[in-house]
Design a protein around this motif. Structure first.
Motif, PDB file in Angstrom:
ATOM      1  N   ALA A 202       0.858  -1.189   0.000  1.00 58.10           N
ATOM      2  CA  ALA A 202       0.000   0.000   0.000  1.00 58.10           C
ATOM      3  C   ALA A 202       0.890   1.232   0.000  1.00 58.10           C
ATOM      4  O   ALA A 202       2.000   1.211   0.548  1.00 58.10           O
ATOM      5  CB  ALA A 202      -0.921   0.014   1.212  1.00 58.10           C
ATOM      6  N   LEU A 203       0.415   2.294  -0.621  1.00 58.32           N
ATOM      7  CA  LEU A 203       1.174   3.544  -0.672  1.00 58.32           C
ATOM      8  C   LEU A 203       0.530   4.577   0.242  1.00 58.32           C
ATOM      9  O   LEU A 203      -0.683   4.807   0.186  1.00 58.32           O
ATOM     10  CB  LEU A 203       1.226   4.081  -2.109  1.00 58.32           C
ATOM     11  N   SER A 204       1.350   5.198   1.085  1.00 58.96           N
ATOM     12  CA  SER A 204       0.917   6.325   1.911  1.00 58.96           C
ATOM     13  C   SER A 204       1.648   7.554   1.394  1.00 58.96           C
ATOM     14  O   SER A 204       2.882   7.597   1.403  1.00 58.96           O
ATOM     15  CB  SER A 204       1.269   6.065   3.385  1.00 58.96           C
ATOM     16  N   ILE A 253      -3.201   2.008  -4.205  1.00 58.30           N
ATOM     17  CA  ILE A 253      -2.979   3.457  -4.175  1.00 58.30           C
ATOM     18  C   ILE A 253      -4.347   4.114  -4.152  1.00 58.30           C
ATOM     19  O   ILE A 253      -5.167   3.883  -5.046  1.00 58.30           O
ATOM     20  CB  ILE A 253      -2.162   3.929  -5.399  1.00 58.30           C
ATOM     21  N   ASP A 254      -4.587   4.941  -3.143  1.00 61.41           N
ATOM     22  CA  ASP A 254      -5.945   5.453  -2.909  1.00 61.41           C
ATOM     23  C   ASP A 254      -6.554   6.157  -4.123  1.00 61.41           C
ATOM     24  O   ASP A 254      -7.707   5.906  -4.483  1.00 61.41           O
ATOM     25  CB  ASP A 254      -5.973   6.373  -1.680  1.00 61.41           C
ATOM     26  N   ALA A 285       5.787   4.391   2.610  1.00 62.31           N
ATOM     27  CA  ALA A 285       5.484   5.738   3.092  1.00 62.31           C
ATOM     28  C   ALA A 285       6.421   6.722   2.410  1.00 62.31           C
ATOM     29  O   ALA A 285       7.630   6.716   2.665  1.00 62.31           O
ATOM     30  CB  ALA A 285       5.628   5.811   4.607  1.00 62.31           C
ATOM     31  N   ALA A 286       5.871   7.560   1.541  1.00 56.43           N
ATOM     32  CA  ALA A 286       6.673   8.577   0.851  1.00 56.43           C
ATOM     33  C   ALA A 286       6.824   9.776   1.786  1.00 56.43           C
ATOM     34  O   ALA A 286       6.279  10.855   1.554  1.00 56.43           O
ATOM     35  CB  ALA A 286       6.010   8.969  -0.462  1.00 56.43           C
ATOM     36  N   THR A 287       7.581   9.586   2.855  1.00 51.84           N
ATOM     37  CA  THR A 287       7.641  10.543   3.957  1.00 51.84           C
ATOM     38  C   THR A 287       8.168  11.897   3.526  1.00 51.84           C
ATOM     39  O   THR A 287       7.695  12.936   4.006  1.00 51.84           O
ATOM     40  CB  THR A 287       8.522   9.967   5.087  1.00 51.84           C
ATOM     41  N   ALA A 288       9.155  11.919   2.636  1.00 50.92           N
ATOM     42  CA  ALA A 288       9.795  13.182   2.253  1.00 50.92           C
ATOM     43  C   ALA A 288       9.172  13.826   1.017  1.00 50.92           C
ATOM     44  O   ALA A 288       9.588  14.907   0.604  1.00 50.92           O
ATOM     45  CB  ALA A 288      11.284  12.954   2.008  1.00 50.92           C
ATOM     46  N   SER A 289       8.181  13.184   0.416  1.00 54.49           N
ATOM     47  CA  SER A 289       7.610  13.677  -0.847  1.00 54.49           C
ATOM     48  C   SER A 289       6.395  14.563  -0.588  1.00 54.49           C
ATOM     49  O   SER A 289       5.418  14.109  -0.003  1.00 54.49           O
ATOM     50  CB  SER A 289       7.206  12.496  -1.737  1.00 54.49           C
TER      51      SER A 289
END
Length: 654
Positions: A202-204, A253-254, A285-289
């Motif tokens: 899953a993508l966050s 991807i939501d 988790a694309a934390t920095a994007s």
């Protein structure tokens, strides 16, 4: 003839002086040194220093007689914090023996960034400085992917990771749609899972101000046939690459797996979002994007070599690199993540409910599961409290400590209230996945962000910020005034000390509650809500005064001194029609455009809880539309005999 004496040449060594400013960046033997005696390999020292940036920038160079260690600090600051010289701010330095030296600045622009100073091999010239592990210069490198695979595989196979075992698959928890990313040569397409239990990632991510590629009623059939890799936003492309590299075929991807212009589909699937992230093999988790146009797989900033010579004039290999202060601050805290994703409200429940997460930060890859935490700079497994472990740990304790679940909920809400939403009406829907988990574990009734089984402590939330931009009540209704969800401001709950709880006595009884849910999510958006409670009530006068540009509010009760309240937001005076010929004053929450003024008007105090001789409760103001209904204005806590004599009555709060 007497024997000749052996003559030895005396070696004159420069005397080692200790810099009064930086203490030679040595954590030992300083008045503020702290020694960690619990380590098996012997005590290690740590030291925190604060240096004035302006004074540091004026110091002489080593060749001019200046401190070699202060010069190392200046070189690191020059490399990563351009413009720091000449500024009046604090340089914060954390030194750990045999560890890295971490430096940061107080200025807001750099508050979350840290520079690590380290060596590549042990040196006698600087014995307290630690050796740091090499971090790949690209987050899409083979080494980084190998690290990610090891983390996931270890979690899946380690018998100690019982908390990480995924729940049994069911059609109710399976996403309705997934992206089939197949192999690099196969087409990407949107598929209907038809309730099948499929293994997926899953993508966050942050949507950002732009619009990512979305599935709509008009294009879903086309997307179910073929999605060109090049048509995907850069972040989605990276998510596909990561999924394939981890050996999976499917990803959720939501924006693509929910039909965005179908209210029914969005409400149905968003309500399942908690289980979707929980049941994913792992979350990316694309934390920095900040948005879909930013990549998760990118080049990282290179370390810099610092000029440093030992006392004999020999060069020592000292380096510095930018880091993010992500390591847990103590044994009870989870990793401290930094990046745009950590500011988004929807992303919190994705973080809390995921079983395993790969965090793509600016400087390195971090891994969290329900059992451990690891990162590329410190890849060994650490049995550390993690954010995904918060709810499962609380539930495991709930048999012996029922309050553990409520404490966990309070921690989640406190973090959640600091985050932002693009659509403010999502305030309750964006946390409904966590609420669903709590409800299943406790069987308690959910009342607009509060729980019937913990109503007393839930009602006594208070605001923690006075920022002008968030100090008004929203113009559009989304939650009742007794709920923290009615405002866009950070909130806090009273201390959850277990011993203190036994001395807190409820003084109210919930008589009735009413909720009008909009849509299909029973824990989501509301059009109206109210509670009717019975408890000690006292009439009072609320007085507003302005001091140093800030408004303060105090309760005036006969027979006792003034009581300062914790107001929920700015308050204003208004009038209400009592009859065709008579009006009365009342106080309400200010909305954007209202101009606060000094007032003195009637309110009532509802005593909610008693702790020894202290009374805590709500300050309520009359509602314009209905004479029998009241809105919350703030909270109070006071030690007063007058409040002890308050008379019981029923009140409806909306």
């Amino acid at each position: 003839m007497p024997p000749k004496k052996s003559l030895r040449r005396a070696v004159v060594r420069p005397r080692r002086t200790i810099c009064k400013i930086c203490h030679n960046l040595d954590p030992r033997d300083h008045a503020s040194s702290v020694y960690l005696t619990e380590r098996t390999e012997g005590p290690l020292a740590s030291l925190s220093l604060v240096i004035d940036a302006f004074e540091l920038s004026k110091l002489r160079l080593p060749k001019e007689g200046g401190c070699r260690f202060c010069n190392v600090l200046c070189q690191a600051l020059d490399a990563f914090f351009g413009g720091w010289r000449g500024s009046r701010q604090r340089v914060n330095i954390e030194i750990l023996e045999k560890g890295t030296i971490e430096i940061g600045l107080d200025q807001e622009a750099w508050r979350s960034e840290v520079v690590s100073i380290y060596t590549t091999k042990p040196s006698r010239s600087w014995p307290t400085l630690g050796v740091a592990r090499r971090i790949p210069l690209n987050s899409g490198s083979d080494d980084t992917f190998d690290f990610a695979r090891r983390c996931i595989q270890d979690c899946l196979t380690n018998t100690k990771h019982k908390a990480c075992s995924l729940p049994r698959k069911s059609s109710a928890s399976t996403p309705k749609r997934l992206l089939d990313v197949g192999r690099a040569t196969a087409p990407i397409r949107l598929i209907d899972t038809q309730g099948k239990a499929l293994e997926y990632a899953a993508l966050s991510h942050c949507w950002g101000t732009g619009s990512p590629l979305k599935t709509t009623k008009s294009n879903w059939r086309k997307l179910s046939y073929d999605i060109s890799f090049d048509s995907l936003p850069p972040l989605f492309q990276d998510a596909v690459i990561i999924t394939r590299q981890m050996g999976l075929r499917y990803i959720w991807i939501d924006s693509l797996c929910i039909i965005q212009d179908s209210a029914r589909d969005w409400e149905t699937e968003s309500f399942k979002m908690g289980s979707i992230y929980e049941n994913a093999l792992f979350t990316i988790a694309a934390t920095a994007s900040p948005d879909g146009a930013s990549r998760a797989l990118n080049d990282r900033e290179k370390p810099v070599k610092l000029n440093f010579e030992n006392m004999a004039g020999d060069e020592v290999d000292i380096r510095a690199r930018r880091a993010e202060d992500h390591h847990p601050r103590n044994k009870e805290e989870p990793a401290n993540l930094v990046g745009p994703l950590t500011t988004r409200a929807w992303a919190l429940q994705e973080h809390v409910l995921s079983t395993r997460i790969l965090h793509y930060s600016k400087t390195e890859l971090l891994f969290e599961c329900r059992t451990s935490f690891r990162c590329e700079c410190s890849p060994s497994r650490k049995s550390q409290p993690t954010t995904p472990a918060l709810i499962p740990t609380a539930m495991a304790k709930s048999n012996k400590q029922p309050e553990a679940v409520w404490d966990a909920w309070h921690r989640v809400v406190e973090q959640y209230s600091r985050r932002t939403l693009t659509h403010l009406n999502d305030k309750l829907p964006a946390i409904s996945g966590i609420a669903c988990k709590i409800q299943k574990a406790t069987s308690s009734r959910y009342i607009a962000g509060l729980w019937e089984a913990n109503l007393v402590l839930d009602l006594l939330w208070s605001t923690t910020s006075t920022a002008d931009a968030h100090y008004f009540s929203p113009d559009k209704y989304r939650a009742p005034s007794f709920s923290w969800a009615s405002l866009d401001v950070p909130v806090a709950f009273a201390s959850s000390d277990q011993e203190e709880r036994h001395f807190v006595v409820s003084t109210i009884i919930l008589v009735a509650s009413s909720l009008s849910v909009t849509g299909l999510n029973p824990l989501g958006a509301l059009s109206d809500a109210s509670i009717r409670v019975r408890g000690p009530i006292m009439h009072a006068t609320l007085l507003s005064t302005q001091r140093e540009g800030l408004w303060e509010y105090v309760l005036l009760l006969k027979g006792t001194s003034a009581i300062t309240i914790q107001n929920d937001c700015l308050l204003v005076e208004d009038v209400i029609g009592v009859s065709s010929s008579r009006t009365a004053q009342y106080i309400r929450r200010a909305q954007c455009g209202d101009v606060p003024k000094a007032f003195k008007a009637p309110v009532i105090c509802l005593c909610v809880a008693r702790h020894d001789t202290w009374i805590s409760g709500l300050v309520l103001g009359l509602v314009r539309q209905t004479l029998n209904c009241w809105n919350r204005l703030g909270t109070f806590a006071a030690e007063s005999d007058v409040l002890q004599r308050a008379k019981e009555d029923e009140v409806q709060i909306t």
